[in-house]
Design an enzyme around this catalytic site. Structure first.
Site, PDB file in Angstrom:
ATOM      1  N   CYS A   1      -5.883 -57.459 -13.477  1.00  0.00           N
ATOM      2  CA  CYS A   1      -6.032 -56.470 -12.430  1.00  0.00           C
ATOM      3  C   CYS A   1      -4.746 -56.212 -11.626  1.00  0.00           C
ATOM      4  O   CYS A   1      -3.812 -55.650 -12.158  1.00  0.00           O
ATOM      5  CB  CYS A   1      -7.185 -56.858 -11.530  1.00  0.00           C
ATOM      6  SG  CYS A   1      -7.988 -55.425 -10.794  1.00  0.00           S
TER       7      CYS A   1
ATOM      8  N   ARG B   1     -14.164 -47.088  -6.566  1.00  0.00           N
ATOM      9  CA  ARG B   1     -13.908 -48.451  -7.053  1.00  0.00           C
ATOM     10  C   ARG B   1     -14.822 -48.727  -8.243  1.00  0.00           C
ATOM     11  O   ARG B   1     -16.031 -48.437  -8.198  1.00  0.00           O
ATOM     12  CB  ARG B   1     -14.190 -49.517  -5.973  1.00  0.00           C
ATOM     13  CG  ARG B   1     -13.095 -49.694  -4.954  1.00  0.00           C
ATOM     14  CD  ARG B   1     -13.181 -51.038  -4.240  1.00  0.00           C
ATOM     15  NE  ARG B   1     -12.514 -52.091  -4.969  1.00  0.00           N
ATOM     16  CZ  ARG B   1     -11.176 -52.285  -4.994  1.00  0.00           C
ATOM     17  NH1 ARG B   1     -10.393 -51.457  -4.339  1.00  0.00           N
ATOM     18  NH2 ARG B   1     -10.641 -53.275  -5.695  1.00  0.00           N
TER      19      ARG B   1
ATOM     20  N   HIS C   1     -11.828 -59.985 -14.264  1.00  0.00           N
ATOM     21  CA  HIS C   1     -11.903 -61.184 -13.412  1.00  0.00           C
ATOM     22  C   HIS C   1     -13.099 -62.020 -13.879  1.00  0.00           C
ATOM     23  O   HIS C   1     -13.727 -61.740 -14.877  1.00  0.00           O
ATOM     24  CB  HIS C   1     -12.171 -60.762 -11.967  1.00  0.00           C
ATOM     25  CG  HIS C   1     -11.062 -60.034 -11.305  1.00  0.00           C
ATOM     26  ND1 HIS C   1      -9.934 -60.666 -10.852  1.00  0.00           N
ATOM     27  CD2 HIS C   1     -10.917 -58.719 -10.972  1.00  0.00           C
ATOM     28  CE1 HIS C   1      -9.147 -59.763 -10.267  1.00  0.00           C
ATOM     29  NE2 HIS C   1      -9.728 -58.585 -10.331  1.00  0.00           N
TER      30      HIS C   1
HETATM   31  N1  GLN Z   1      -5.515 -53.555  -5.659  1.00  0.00           N
HETATM   32  C1  GLN Z   1      -5.752 -53.192  -7.001  1.00  0.00           C
HETATM   33  C2  GLN Z   1      -6.857 -52.154  -7.168  1.00  0.00           C
HETATM   34  O1  GLN Z   1      -7.603 -51.969  -6.343  1.00  0.00           O
HETATM   35  C3  GLN Z   1      -6.126 -54.451  -7.794  1.00  0.00           C
HETATM   36  C4  GLN Z   1      -7.417 -55.042  -7.353  1.00  0.00           C
HETATM   37  C5  GLN Z   1      -7.712 -56.385  -8.035  1.00  0.00           C
HETATM   38  O2  GLN Z   1      -6.816 -57.151  -8.415  1.00  0.00           O
HETATM   39  N2  GLN Z   1      -8.989 -56.696  -8.189  1.00  0.00           N
HETATM   40  O3  GLN Z   1      -6.972 -51.574  -8.185  1.00  0.00           O
END
Ligand code: GLN
Length: 240
Positions: A93, A127, A189
């Site tokens: 990520c 998101r 993740h």
């Molecule tokens: N900040 C980055 C995004 O929002 C990565 C987020 C993360 O590592 N989960 O895409």
């Protein structure tokens, strides 16, 4: 036999269980009698010359600002040189995004990446959150995504796999992650390695092969890993 695991920015880039990947790399090596050492490399620290495997976790936009600055110059070059020389790497990520050419967050200037992967990422309006299943060279891989960044691979840049469940790189072209030599980037993740032991062993073997070209890892009893994998895939198929 020794395995040197370099954990990049462990205090700043470690969310949704990412630390578990470092534990898995070390423990699965130790179960084979391999002396596995973890070296944490933070802001201002140099990259050890004998790194076999790198791990680079995720983080929120504000953490990525400081990390992107620190990766500029010699540090980014050292990571790329090690990968070109055969070192293994897993990035997740926010770490993955900074291994491309750039990441454009919502609320700050463009963050330059080190260009290990031929790709760019831009924060999107939505998101992507939830369980993910992809098909890959390691078979079925399961994990959890939570990102606003949308990643576009350049023509010729190999993805890590194809999305079966979830959104992946950009929720559009069906690709997830990226691969360059023994470097793997993804949005997964969870942590990803406890539930996907084939990928973990591929990284350990690749990391050892630079110094021990003929290394063959002895098989482990992965019954619990496979149970965890199956239950995560089942949850993913019911959740999205
Ligand atoms: N900040 C980055 C995004 O929002 C990565 C987020 C993360 O590592 N989960 O895409």
């Amino acid at each position: 036999m020794k395995l040197t695991i370099v954990w990049l920015y462990g205090t700043k880039m470690n969310i949704y269980g990412d630390r578990g990947n470092v534990i898995v790399l070390q423990q699965r090596a130790r179960w084979r009698g391999i002396d596995a050492e973890v070296i944490e490399v933070g802001i201002g620290d140099a990259i050890p010359h004998d790194a076999d495997v790198f791990f680079f976790g995720g983080g929120q936009d504000q953490e990525q600002v400081a990390v992107s600055k620190d990766l500029r110059g010699a540090k980014g070059k050292a990571i790329k040189a090690a990968v070109e020389d055969g070192a293994a790497l897993l990035s997740v990520c926010g770490g993955y995004q900074l291994l491309g050419h750039e990441y454009r967050p919502h609320a700050s200037d463009v963050l330059p990446g080190i260009g290990l992967f031929d790709m760019v990422s831009t924060a999107g309006p939505e998101r992507f959150i939830g369980n993910v299943v992809i098909d890959s060279q390691w078979g079925e891989v399961v994990g959890f995504e939570n990102h606003s960044g949308l990643t576009t691979l350049a023509p010729g840049q190999r993805p890590m796999g194809r999305v079966r469940i979830g959104r992946g790189n950009n929720g559009n072209d069906g690709s997830e992650g990226a691969i360059h030599k023994h470097a793997v980037g993804c949005y997964l993740h969870g942590s990803i390695l406890p539930k996907n032991p084939r990928l973990a062993d591929w990284l350990i073997s690749a990391g050892l092969r630079r110094k021990h070209p003929d290394v063959q890892l002895q098989l482990l009893d992965d019954r619990f890993e496979q149970l965890a994998h199956a239950s995560a895939v089942d949850r993913a198929s019911k959740s999205r």
